[in-house]
Design a protein around this motif. Sequence first.
Motif, PDB file in Angstrom:
ATOM      1  N   ALA A   1      10.396  68.455  69.198  1.00 17.30           N
ATOM      2  CA  ALA A   1      10.122  67.539  69.373  1.00 17.30           C
ATOM      3  C   ALA A   1       8.922  66.771  68.304  1.00 17.30           C
ATOM      4  CB  ALA A   1       8.680  67.496  70.835  1.00 17.30           C
ATOM      5  N   TYR A   2       8.496  67.964  67.798  1.00 18.63           N
ATOM      6  CA  TYR A   2       7.735  67.267  66.767  1.00 18.63           C
ATOM      7  C   TYR A   2       7.508  67.312  65.011  1.00 18.63           C
ATOM      8  CZ  TYR A   2       4.525  67.505  71.080  1.00 18.63           C
ATOM      9  OH  TYR A   2       3.682  67.499  71.374  1.00 18.63           O
TER      10      TYR A   2
ATOM     11  N   TYR B   1       9.576  74.701  80.109  1.00 20.05           N
ATOM     12  CA  TYR B   1      10.774  75.490  80.096  1.00 20.05           C
ATOM     13  C   TYR B   1      11.154  76.561  81.179  1.00 20.05           C
ATOM     14  CZ  TYR B   1      10.837  74.813  74.882  1.00 20.05           C
ATOM     15  OH  TYR B   1      10.285  73.486  74.208  1.00 20.05           O
TER      16      TYR B   1
ATOM     17  N   SER C   1      13.528  64.778  77.321  1.00 22.05           N
ATOM     18  CA  SER C   1      13.737  66.787  76.580  1.00 22.05           C
ATOM     19  C   SER C   1      13.693  67.317  77.734  1.00 22.05           C
ATOM     20  CB  SER C   1      12.845  66.988  75.521  1.00 22.05           C
ATOM     21  OG  SER C   1      12.406  66.029  74.620  1.00 22.05           O
ATOM     22  N   ASP C   2      12.487  66.597  79.212  1.00 25.60           N
ATOM     23  CA  ASP C   2      13.267  67.251  80.197  1.00 25.60           C
ATOM     24  C   ASP C   2      14.095  67.227  80.204  1.00 25.60           C
ATOM     25  OD1 ASP C   2      10.248  67.806  79.458  1.00 25.60           O
ATOM     26  OD2 ASP C   2       9.117  66.207  80.242  1.00 25.60           O
TER      27      ASP C   2
ATOM     28  N   ASN D   1       4.266  73.760  70.135  1.00 24.44           N
ATOM     29  CA  ASN D   1       3.148  73.080  71.353  1.00 24.44           C
ATOM     30  C   ASN D   1       2.911  74.276  71.695  1.00 24.44           C
ATOM     31  OD1 ASN D   1       1.256  71.684  72.945  1.00 24.44           O
ATOM     32  ND2 ASN D   1       3.657  70.423  74.098  1.00 24.44           N
TER      33      ASN D   1
ATOM     34  N   CYS E   1      10.348  77.047  69.542  1.00 21.70           N
ATOM     35  CA  CYS E   1       9.743  75.474  69.621  1.00 21.70           C
ATOM     36  C   CYS E   1       9.190  75.342  68.426  1.00 21.70           C
ATOM     37  CB  CYS E   1       8.800  75.584  70.977  1.00 21.70           C
ATOM     38  SG  CYS E   1       7.820  73.791  71.159  1.00 21.70           S
TER      39      CYS E   1
ATOM     40  N   GLY F   1      15.232  61.112  75.402  1.00 22.09           N
ATOM     41  CA  GLY F   1      15.571  62.795  74.827  1.00 22.09           C
ATOM     42  C   GLY F   1      16.764  62.773  74.316  1.00 22.09           C
TER      43      GLY F   1
ATOM     44  N   THR G   1      12.752  64.379  70.294  1.00 23.28           N
ATOM     45  CA  THR G   1      12.868  62.768  71.259  1.00 23.28           C
ATOM     46  C   THR G   1      11.750  61.852  70.903  1.00 23.28           C
ATOM     47  OG1 THR G   1      11.155  62.375  73.448  1.00 23.28           O
ATOM     48  CG2 THR G   1      10.148  64.367  71.495  1.00 23.28           C
TER      49      THR G   1
ATOM     50  N   ASP H   1      13.342  73.600  69.975  1.00 25.53           N
ATOM     51  CA  ASP H   1      12.764  72.362  70.269  1.00 25.53           C
ATOM     52  C   ASP H   1      11.643  71.688  69.809  1.00 25.53           C
ATOM     53  OD1 ASP H   1      11.020  70.279  71.431  1.00 25.53           O
ATOM     54  OD2 ASP H   1      10.442  70.946  73.450  1.00 25.53           O
TER      55      ASP H   1
ATOM     56  N   TYR I   1       5.510  75.016  75.022  1.00 24.59           N
ATOM     57  CA  TYR I   1       6.065  74.135  75.989  1.00 24.59           C
ATOM     58  C   TYR I   1       5.752  74.707  77.442  1.00 24.59           C
ATOM     59  CZ  TYR I   1       7.102  69.714  77.608  1.00 24.59           C
ATOM     60  OH  TYR I   1       7.346  68.607  77.987  1.00 24.59           O
TER      61      TYR I   1
ATOM     62  N   ARG J   1      11.383  56.782  77.468  1.00 27.59           N
ATOM     63  CA  ARG J   1      11.820  58.701  79.128  1.00 27.59           C
ATOM     64  C   ARG J   1      13.167  58.596  77.559  1.00 27.59           C
ATOM     65  NH1 ARG J   1       9.605  61.039  78.447  1.00 27.59           N
ATOM     66  NH2 ARG J   1       9.983  63.118  79.879  1.00 27.59           N
TER      67      ARG J   1
ATOM     68  N   SER K   1       9.340  60.189  72.097  1.00 23.38           N
ATOM     69  CA  SER K   1       7.794  60.585  72.876  1.00 23.38           C
ATOM     70  C   SER K   1       6.747  60.364  71.852  1.00 23.38           C
ATOM     71  CB  SER K   1       8.196  61.615  73.781  1.00 23.38           C
ATOM     72  OG  SER K   1       8.944  61.379  75.079  1.00 23.38           O
ATOM     73  N   LYS K   2       7.153  61.005  70.802  1.00 25.32           N
ATOM     74  CA  LYS K   2       6.010  61.392  69.810  1.00 25.32           C
ATOM     75  C   LYS K   2       5.842  60.731  68.192  1.00 25.32           C
ATOM     76  CE  LYS K   2       4.791  64.007  72.720  1.00 25.32           C
ATOM     77  NZ  LYS K   2       5.330  66.071  72.849  1.00 25.32           N
TER      78      LYS K   2
END
Length: 349
Positions: A182-183, A110, A81-82, A155, A151, A220, A207, A180, A107, A218, A209-210
Motif C-alpha cells: 500500500a505504501y 487481514y 484493497s480490503d 503499517n 506488509c 485496490g 492501492t 501488501d 494492518y 475505493r 488510497s495512499k
Amino acid sequence: MSFDLNSLVRENIKKLVPYSSARDEFKGEANVFLDANENSLGSPLIKWYNRYPDPLQLKVKEKLSAIKGVPVNNIFLGNGSDECIDVLIRTFCEPGIDNIIICPPTYGMYQVSADINNVAVKKAKLTSDFQLDLEAIEEAIDGDTKIIFLCSPNNPTANSLQRADVEAVLNNFFGIVVIDEAYINFSRYKTFSSSLSEYPNLVVMQTFSKAWGLAALRLGIAFASQEIIQLMNKVKPPYNINQATQELALKAMDGIDQVNDMIRVIVEERELLKNELSQLPVVEEIYPSDANFFLVKVKDAKGMYNFLLSKGIVVRDRSKVELCEGCLRITIGTNEENRQLFHAMASFK
Ligand SMILES: *Cc1c(COP(=O)(O)O)cnc(C)c1O
C-alpha cells in the motif's frame, strides 16, 4: 513438495459456476440493449450511468498496465484493497479448517477479514526491529495454512521488510504469499510486482488510497499469476468497481506527474519532520519510515495523544499494540499541518 495452485483452492470454488451477467454474455456491437433490465430512458446523472459498468474494468486495467508494467491479465481490481484481502481469503481458505499467517504488529484487516470468514489466524510476531521472524513463520505453518500476509512497508511500523526474508518465504512456503505494498510509492525499495513470473504463489497488493490520493474512490489492486487472477474474478461480486470509480481512476492516471510531485513533497516533509521531532525531549524514538507516516515513541503516549486532540490534532494511538508500546502513529501532513503538530508536541508538558 512444490507449489500446486489447484490443491490450495477451496473445493466449492473449484466447482463454482460464476454469475454470468448480461455484460458477460453479449460482448458484440449493438444499438439496442434490452438484455440487462436497465432503465433505457436514461438517468438523472450522466447519460450512460443507466448502464452496468464493465465487470472486468478493461480500460482501467489497460492504463494501469502501461503505468505499472504488469500485463492486463495479471491485474485484479477490488473495492479497496480490503476487498482483495476478502476475496483471497474466500478463494483459498475453508472456514473452520484452513488458516492464514500474519506478522504483527501489522494492518488490522487481514485478521478482521479472516475472523468474518471464520478462518483461523496464526501469528508470527515481527522481531524487535520489525523484521520477519523466519523461524516463527516456519513454526506457524501447518498443512492447513493457505495464505501468509506480509506488509511492506508495514503499517503501523513504517519500515520495509528485508527483501531476502520475503524471498525466503516465497521460496519455501507452497501456499499463497501476499505482499501488501500500500505504501510502496514512498519507499526506497522496489516493488515485487516485477517478480510475478518468478513466483507462482505471489500476490502483490497496491492501492489508489495512499500515494494516488484517492482513498474515497475505493480502488485496490492485486497483481498475481493469470490463474490466481481468474479465480479471484470468479469469486468477486460481478460489478465490484462502479462506473464513477472506473471513470475517475482513468482520469486520475492522466495526472501521474502531479502524483509523483506529491510523493516527492511528502518524502521531503517526512525528513523535515523527522529532524524536528527528533530534537524534542518527549520524543524517545522515531522509527525509520519508508511510508507516509511515522511510528514515534514518546514519553507519555496517552497523555500526548489527548493533548494533541485538545489542540484539534488527531493522530493514531498505537501504544497498546504489541511491540509498539508507548508509540503514536503520525501521518505526514501538509507543511502547515506538520508545523502545527511540531509546535503542539513541543509545548507538551
Ligand atoms: C491503507 C492501507 C491499505 C489500503 O486499503 P484500501 O482498502 O485500498 O483503502 C491497504 N493495506 C495497508 C497496509 C494499508 O495501510
